[in-house]
Design a protein around this motif. Sequence first.
Motif, PDB file in Angstrom:
ATOM      1  N   GLY A  78       9.892   6.344   5.917  1.00 13.36           N
ATOM      2  CA  GLY A  78      10.507   5.401   4.991  1.00 13.36           C
ATOM      3  C   GLY A  78      10.519   3.966   5.475  1.00 13.36           C
ATOM      4  N   ASN A  79      10.694   3.753   6.794  1.00 10.21           N
ATOM      5  CA  ASN A  79      10.742   2.384   7.316  1.00 10.21           C
ATOM      6  C   ASN A  79       9.406   1.667   7.099  1.00 10.21           C
ATOM      7  N   ILE A  80       8.314   2.381   7.356  1.00 14.45           N
ATOM      8  CA  ILE A  80       6.989   1.797   7.133  1.00 14.45           C
ATOM      9  C   ILE A  80       6.783   1.512   5.653  1.00 14.45           C
ATOM     10  N   ALA A  81       7.201   2.452   4.815  1.00 13.44           N
ATOM     11  CA  ALA A  81       7.011   2.299   3.373  1.00 13.44           C
ATOM     12  C   ALA A  81       7.801   1.117   2.828  1.00 13.44           C
ATOM     13  N   ARG A  82       9.051   0.978   3.263  1.00 16.11           N
ATOM     14  CA  ARG A  82       9.876  -0.143   2.773  1.00 16.11           C
ATOM     15  C   ARG A  82       9.311  -1.481   3.245  1.00 16.11           C
ATOM     16  N   GLY A 116       4.059   2.098  -1.434  1.00 13.86           N
ATOM     17  CA  GLY A 116       5.285   2.033  -0.642  1.00 13.86           C
ATOM     18  C   GLY A 116       6.483   2.626  -1.366  1.00 13.86           C
ATOM     19  N   GLN A 117       6.584   2.386  -2.669  1.00 19.14           N
ATOM     20  CA  GLN A 117       7.684   2.950  -3.449  1.00 19.14           C
ATOM     21  C   GLN A 117       7.656   4.466  -3.438  1.00 19.14           C
ATOM     22  N   ASN A 118       6.456   5.036  -3.457  1.00 15.39           N
ATOM     23  CA  ASN A 118       6.331   6.490  -3.434  1.00 15.39           C
ATOM     24  C   ASN A 118       6.819   7.095  -2.128  1.00 15.39           C
ATOM     25  N   ALA A 119       6.747   6.325  -1.038  1.00  9.39           N
ATOM     26  CA  ALA A 119       7.052   6.879   0.285  1.00  9.39           C
ATOM     27  C   ALA A 119       8.310   6.306   0.923  1.00  9.39           C
ATOM     28  N   ARG A 120       9.040   5.445   0.214  1.00  4.95           N
ATOM     29  CA  ARG A 120      10.118   4.711   0.877  1.00  4.95           C
ATOM     30  C   ARG A 120      11.287   5.579   1.334  1.00  4.95           C
ATOM     31  N   GLY A 137      12.615   9.147  -4.575  1.00  2.00           N
ATOM     32  CA  GLY A 137      11.762   8.238  -5.329  1.00  2.00           C
ATOM     33  C   GLY A 137      12.469   6.996  -5.822  1.00  2.00           C
ATOM     34  N   GLY A 138      13.781   6.884  -5.579  1.00  2.00           N
ATOM     35  CA  GLY A 138      14.522   5.706  -6.015  1.00  2.00           C
ATOM     36  C   GLY A 138      14.840   5.689  -7.499  1.00  2.00           C
ATOM     37  N   HIS A 186       6.576  12.400   0.741  1.00  6.72           N
ATOM     38  CA  HIS A 186       5.422  11.566   0.416  1.00  6.72           C
ATOM     39  C   HIS A 186       5.079  10.577   1.531  1.00  6.72           C
ATOM     40  N   ALA A 187       5.260  11.031   2.769  1.00  6.18           N
ATOM     41  CA  ALA A 187       5.006  10.163   3.916  1.00  6.18           C
ATOM     42  C   ALA A 187       3.544   9.734   4.012  1.00  6.18           C
ATOM     43  N   LYS A 188       2.631  10.525   3.415  1.00  9.63           N
ATOM     44  CA  LYS A 188       1.200  10.214   3.530  1.00  9.63           C
ATOM     45  C   LYS A 188       0.852   8.871   2.891  1.00  9.63           C
ATOM     46  N   TYR A 189       1.716   8.354   2.003  1.00 16.14           N
ATOM     47  CA  TYR A 189       1.426   7.083   1.341  1.00 16.14           C
ATOM     48  C   TYR A 189       1.868   5.869   2.169  1.00 16.14           C
ATOM     49  N   ALA A 190       2.682   6.076   3.192  1.00 17.10           N
ATOM     50  CA  ALA A 190       3.311   4.957   3.902  1.00 17.10           C
ATOM     51  C   ALA A 190       2.295   4.064   4.629  1.00 17.10           C
ATOM     52  N   VAL A 191       1.441   4.664   5.459  1.00 19.55           N
ATOM     53  CA  VAL A 191       0.478   3.874   6.240  1.00 19.55           C
ATOM     54  C   VAL A 191      -0.556   3.199   5.335  1.00 19.55           C
ATOM     55  N   PRO A 192      -1.155   3.912   4.359  1.00 18.93           N
ATOM     56  CA  PRO A 192      -2.059   3.212   3.436  1.00 18.93           C
ATOM     57  C   PRO A 192      -1.383   2.062   2.713  1.00 18.93           C
ATOM     58  N   ALA A 193      -0.106   2.212   2.382  1.00 17.78           N
ATOM     59  CA  ALA A 193       0.630   1.127   1.723  1.00 17.78           C
ATOM     60  C   ALA A 193       0.698  -0.098   2.620  1.00 17.78           C
ATOM     61  N   MET A 194       0.957   0.120   3.900  1.00 22.03           N
ATOM     62  CA  MET A 194       1.030  -0.987   4.857  1.00 22.03           C
ATOM     63  C   MET A 194      -0.319  -1.691   4.969  1.00 22.03           C
ATOM     64  N   VAL A 195      -1.395  -0.910   5.093  1.00 20.46           N
ATOM     65  CA  VAL A 195      -2.740  -1.482   5.249  1.00 20.46           C
ATOM     66  C   VAL A 195      -3.128  -2.294   4.015  1.00 20.46           C
ATOM     67  N   VAL A 196      -2.926  -1.705   2.831  1.00 21.61           N
ATOM     68  CA  VAL A 196      -3.309  -2.378   1.584  1.00 21.61           C
ATOM     69  C   VAL A 196      -2.507  -3.660   1.391  1.00 21.61           C
ATOM     70  N   SER A 197      -1.210  -3.627   1.720  1.00 21.01           N
ATOM     71  CA  SER A 197      -0.371  -4.815   1.553  1.00 21.01           C
ATOM     72  C   SER A 197      -0.812  -5.949   2.468  1.00 21.01           C
TER      73      SER A 197
END
Length: 202
Positions: A169-173, A160-164, A28-29, A123-134
């Motif tokens: 992780g690459n998608i989230a970052r 993205g922070q939740n999944a980085r 989680g950083g 928490h990989a499930k947050y990565a793709v939605p993070a990309m779409v929303v951004s």
Amino acid sequence: MARWTRDERLDQPQDFVRFMMEDYLNKGGFKKKIHKGEEVWQEGEGFLASARFIRYEYSDGLFHLEAWIGKRRENALKGFVGALPKKMFRESLEELIRLLHQPLPEAREGEAGRVVTIQVPDHAKYAVPAMVVSIVGIIVGLMLSPLGGILLGSVGISLGQNARNSSKGNIARASVILGTVAVIAALVGYILNMIFLFSFFK
């Protein structure tokens, strides 16, 4: 103090609980810091997204957890303001607590070097939605609504922070970067709109 708190009877080995917490905090950083005279784990500085805080103790089989959002004013993980980041943070902690209760295989005689597999949060499930929303935030901020772009960009950053540090992780970052771009683009769009309006009515 407005904190989300949980007390759980785990009766798990100390090194298992320490491993699970270090895994969750590192993914989680979170960094160990002194905040208002108290030793806590903190993620973020509260610039584009609210800082998250965790404090925990484990002794004699009893696990105590405190979590909140906000650097200056503590906000519990419920309520309308910042509802989505709070919900995601709370759900990730609830998943962590569930996994802290997982049964551990008992060591058998002659199996001292055996590798034991345990479940850890991902928490990989947050990565793709993070990309779409951004990405949507960039478009909305530049073309439709600066405020909408800021809100969507901030949500993209939180997701993205939740999944980085997850398996995606690459998608989230990349989503965190794009979310930041969305916020900046929205601010630029707002400034340009104000300049245009000022020039038009001059």
